[in-house]
Design an enzyme around this catalytic site. Structure first.
Site, PDB file in Angstrom:
ATOM      1  N   ASN A  11       0.868  -1.173   0.000  1.00  0.00           N
ATOM      2  CA  ASN A  11       0.000   0.000   0.000  1.00  0.00           C
ATOM      3  C   ASN A  11       0.908   1.227   0.000  1.00  0.00           C
ATOM      4  O   ASN A  11       1.468   1.575   1.033  1.00  0.00           O
ATOM      5  CB  ASN A  11      -0.892  -0.046   1.246  1.00  0.00           C
ATOM      6  CG  ASN A  11      -1.726   1.202   1.418  1.00  0.00           C
ATOM      7  OD1 ASN A  11      -1.798   2.038   0.521  1.00  0.00           O
ATOM      8  ND2 ASN A  11      -2.353   1.333   2.580  1.00  0.00           N
ATOM      9  N   TRP A  12       1.042   1.820  -1.172  1.00  0.00           N
ATOM     10  CA  TRP A  12       1.991   2.943  -1.284  1.00  0.00           C
ATOM     11  C   TRP A  12       1.462   4.212  -0.629  1.00  0.00           C
ATOM     12  O   TRP A  12       2.196   5.174  -0.465  1.00  0.00           O
ATOM     13  CB  TRP A  12       2.313   3.211  -2.762  1.00  0.00           C
ATOM     14  CG  TRP A  12       3.063   2.117  -3.447  1.00  0.00           C
ATOM     15  CD1 TRP A  12       3.456   0.905  -2.902  1.00  0.00           C
ATOM     16  CD2 TRP A  12       3.522   2.098  -4.809  1.00  0.00           C
ATOM     17  NE1 TRP A  12       4.119   0.161  -3.840  1.00  0.00           N
ATOM     18  CE2 TRP A  12       4.178   0.862  -5.023  1.00  0.00           C
ATOM     19  CE3 TRP A  12       3.435   2.998  -5.865  1.00  0.00           C
ATOM     20  CZ2 TRP A  12       4.746   0.520  -6.250  1.00  0.00           C
ATOM     21  CZ3 TRP A  12       3.996   2.660  -7.098  1.00  0.00           C
ATOM     22  CH2 TRP A  12       4.650   1.437  -7.281  1.00  0.00           C
ATOM     23  N   LYS A  13       0.187   4.240  -0.307  1.00  0.00           N
ATOM     24  CA  LYS A  13      -0.445   5.438   0.265  1.00  0.00           C
ATOM     25  C   LYS A  13      -0.156   6.645  -0.634  1.00  0.00           C
ATOM     26  O   LYS A  13      -0.068   6.478  -1.855  1.00  0.00           O
ATOM     27  CB  LYS A  13       0.020   5.641   1.714  1.00  0.00           C
ATOM     28  CG  LYS A  13      -0.183   4.361   2.547  1.00  0.00           C
ATOM     29  CD  LYS A  13      -0.003   4.548   4.020  1.00  0.00           C
ATOM     30  CE  LYS A  13      -0.236   3.211   4.717  1.00  0.00           C
ATOM     31  NZ  LYS A  13      -0.163   3.317   6.170  1.00  0.00           N
ATOM     32  N   HIS A  99      -9.557   1.206   4.686  1.00  0.00           N
ATOM     33  CA  HIS A  99      -8.300   1.374   5.414  1.00  0.00           C
ATOM     34  C   HIS A  99      -8.537   2.339   6.578  1.00  0.00           C
ATOM     35  O   HIS A  99      -9.328   3.275   6.465  1.00  0.00           O
ATOM     36  CB  HIS A  99      -7.220   1.921   4.471  1.00  0.00           C
ATOM     37  CG  HIS A  99      -5.865   1.911   5.095  1.00  0.00           C
ATOM     38  ND1 HIS A  99      -5.459   2.880   5.980  1.00  0.00           N
ATOM     39  CD2 HIS A  99      -4.845   1.034   4.997  1.00  0.00           C
ATOM     40  CE1 HIS A  99      -4.230   2.590   6.388  1.00  0.00           C
ATOM     41  NE2 HIS A  99      -3.840   1.479   5.818  1.00  0.00           N
ATOM     42  N   GLU A 101      -6.946   4.746   7.635  1.00  0.00           N
ATOM     43  CA  GLU A 101      -6.715   6.161   7.316  1.00  0.00           C
ATOM     44  C   GLU A 101      -7.919   6.754   6.588  1.00  0.00           C
ATOM     45  O   GLU A 101      -8.215   7.943   6.733  1.00  0.00           O
ATOM     46  CB  GLU A 101      -5.417   6.294   6.508  1.00  0.00           C
ATOM     47  CG  GLU A 101      -4.205   6.070   7.407  1.00  0.00           C
ATOM     48  CD  GLU A 101      -2.972   5.508   6.718  1.00  0.00           C
ATOM     49  OE1 GLU A 101      -2.899   5.542   5.483  1.00  0.00           O
ATOM     50  OE2 GLU A 101      -2.074   5.030   7.450  1.00  0.00           O
ATOM     51  N   GLU A 169      -5.488  -4.857  10.536  1.00  0.00           N
ATOM     52  CA  GLU A 169      -4.442  -3.867  10.786  1.00  0.00           C
ATOM     53  C   GLU A 169      -4.755  -3.111  12.070  1.00  0.00           C
ATOM     54  O   GLU A 169      -5.564  -2.163  12.059  1.00  0.00           O
ATOM     55  CB  GLU A 169      -4.370  -2.858   9.632  1.00  0.00           C
ATOM     56  CG  GLU A 169      -4.056  -3.476   8.293  1.00  0.00           C
ATOM     57  CD  GLU A 169      -3.485  -2.445   7.328  1.00  0.00           C
ATOM     58  OE1 GLU A 169      -2.350  -2.656   6.877  1.00  0.00           O
ATOM     59  OE2 GLU A 169      -4.157  -1.443   7.060  1.00  0.00           O
ATOM     60  N   SER A 213       3.295  -2.057  10.372  1.00  0.00           N
ATOM     61  CA  SER A 213       4.747  -2.106  10.600  1.00  0.00           C
ATOM     62  C   SER A 213       5.372  -3.466  10.279  1.00  0.00           C
ATOM     63  O   SER A 213       6.303  -3.901  10.956  1.00  0.00           O
ATOM     64  CB  SER A 213       5.092  -1.685  12.040  1.00  0.00           C
ATOM     65  OG  SER A 213       4.667  -0.355  12.274  1.00  0.00           O
ATOM     66  N   GLY A 234       2.791  -1.042   4.317  1.00  0.00           N
ATOM     67  CA  GLY A 234       2.854   0.371   3.940  1.00  0.00           C
ATOM     68  C   GLY A 234       4.289   0.788   3.696  1.00  0.00           C
ATOM     69  O   GLY A 234       4.856   0.562   2.626  1.00  0.00           O
ATOM     70  N   GLY A 235       4.896   1.382   4.716  1.00  0.00           N
ATOM     71  CA  GLY A 235       6.235   1.967   4.587  1.00  0.00           C
ATOM     72  C   GLY A 235       7.251   1.068   3.903  1.00  0.00           C
ATOM     73  O   GLY A 235       7.975   1.508   2.999  1.00  0.00           O
TER      74      GLY A 235
HETATM   75  P1  PGA Z   1       2.777   0.321   7.651  1.00  0.00           P
HETATM   76  O1  PGA Z   1       1.312   0.527   7.010  1.00  0.00           O
HETATM   77  O2  PGA Z   1       3.329  -0.951   7.078  1.00  0.00           O
HETATM   78  O3  PGA Z   1       3.551   1.537   7.208  1.00  0.00           O
HETATM   79  O4  PGA Z   1       2.594   0.250   9.121  1.00  0.00           O
HETATM   80  C1  PGA Z   1       0.455  -0.565   6.815  1.00  0.00           C
HETATM   81  C2  PGA Z   1      -0.845  -0.089   6.222  1.00  0.00           C
HETATM   82  O5  PGA Z   1      -1.370   0.940   6.648  1.00  0.00           O
HETATM   83  O6  PGA Z   1      -1.392  -0.740   5.308  1.00  0.00           O
END
Ligand code: PGA
Length: 251
Positions: A11-13, A99, A101, A169, A213, A234-235
């Site tokens: 997930n590149w956000k 998600h 967010e 998550e 994470s 994500g990251g």
């Molecule tokens: P993260 O994000 O790996 O940066 O914690 C995961 C996500 O929100 O899908």
């Protein structure tokens, strides 16, 4: 027990411009092609403007493409929204919905998430439906109650293992460097599995991803937990080496 192939989803956000996205996706597509048979499916979910160029760049590779959200409507006067058909047109097979967010920043509740997932299904996409408790909810011992409610409200009628993936998550683990322990993950994924079995005829075959994470140093132990069928990253999905290391920790 149902055979579930692991899914490693990035997930590149809201990160990266065209050059970055093309470089990252091409790098991953090349590694996947070169690796031959692997025990996982790999997916990248770039921001909307990058879907077409990235989709074209990876079209002849096994790397799958997904959106990070979709509208619940098919088309029309919905400024700023993107329909499932538009995602398919760009080469997507998947879309993330609900998600945390989006739930937080855009006030999306379970009913809105279910409507988006239903639209995704109608449009021929696999919906990755995200659930997860906040830190306060976990501290209060309410994590299963919260996730149970989210599952009940966010999975649309008629969902099947072929068109639905669940991503657990915990909100407190997203982007914080904190990860749930393998025991906590096992307890929650077992709980989600039972809820899916109760709800869907093929609930045993639904893939349940862990997210929050995930990185190369913890992926091996997390991916080995029962009922963990992959990761939503994500990251660490923004670096080809890290994302590839996470994927190849699956066996
Ligand atoms: P993260 O994000 O790996 O940066 O914690 C995961 C996500 O929100 O899908």
């Amino acid at each position: 027990m149902a055979e579930r192939r692991k899914l490693i989803a990035g997930n590149w956000k809201m990160n990266g411009l065209k050059r970055d996205g093309l470089d990252l996706a091409s790098d991953l597509a090349g590694r996947l092609k070169g690796a031959g048979a692997v025990p996982f499916d790999m997916l990248v979910c770039p921001p909307f403007p990058l879907l077409f160029p990235v989709g074209e760049a990876i079209a002849d590779s096994p790397l799958a493409l997904g959106g990070q959200d979709c509208a619940p409507q098919e088309k029309g006067a919905h400024t700023g929204d993107v329909s499932p058909a538009m995602l398919v047109d760009a080469g997507c097979r998947f879309v993330i919905v609900g998600h945390s967010e989006r739930r937080q920043d855009h006030g999306e509740g379970d009913a809105a998430v279910a409507a988006k997932a239903a639209a995704a299904h109608a449009g021929g996409l696999v919906a990755i439906i995200c659930v997860g408790e906040t830190e306060a909810e976990r501290d209060a011992g309410r994590e299963q109650e919260v996730v149970g409610r989210q599952l009940a409200g966010s999975i649309p009628e008629g969902a099947t293992a072929a068109d639905t993936v669940i991503a657990y998550e915990p909100v407190w683990a997203i982007g914080t460097g904190k990860t749930a322990t393998p025991d906590d993950v096992a307890a929650m994924h077992g709980f989600i599995r039972r809820a899916l079995r109760d709800r869907m005829a093929d609930g045993d075959a639904v893939r349940i991803l862990y997210g929050g994470s995930v990185k190369p140093s913890n992926a091996g132990e997390l991916m080995a937990v029962a009922d963990v069928d992959g990761a939503l990253v994500g990251g660490a999905s923004l670096k080809a080496d890290d994302f590839w290391a996470i994927a190849t920790s699956c066996r």
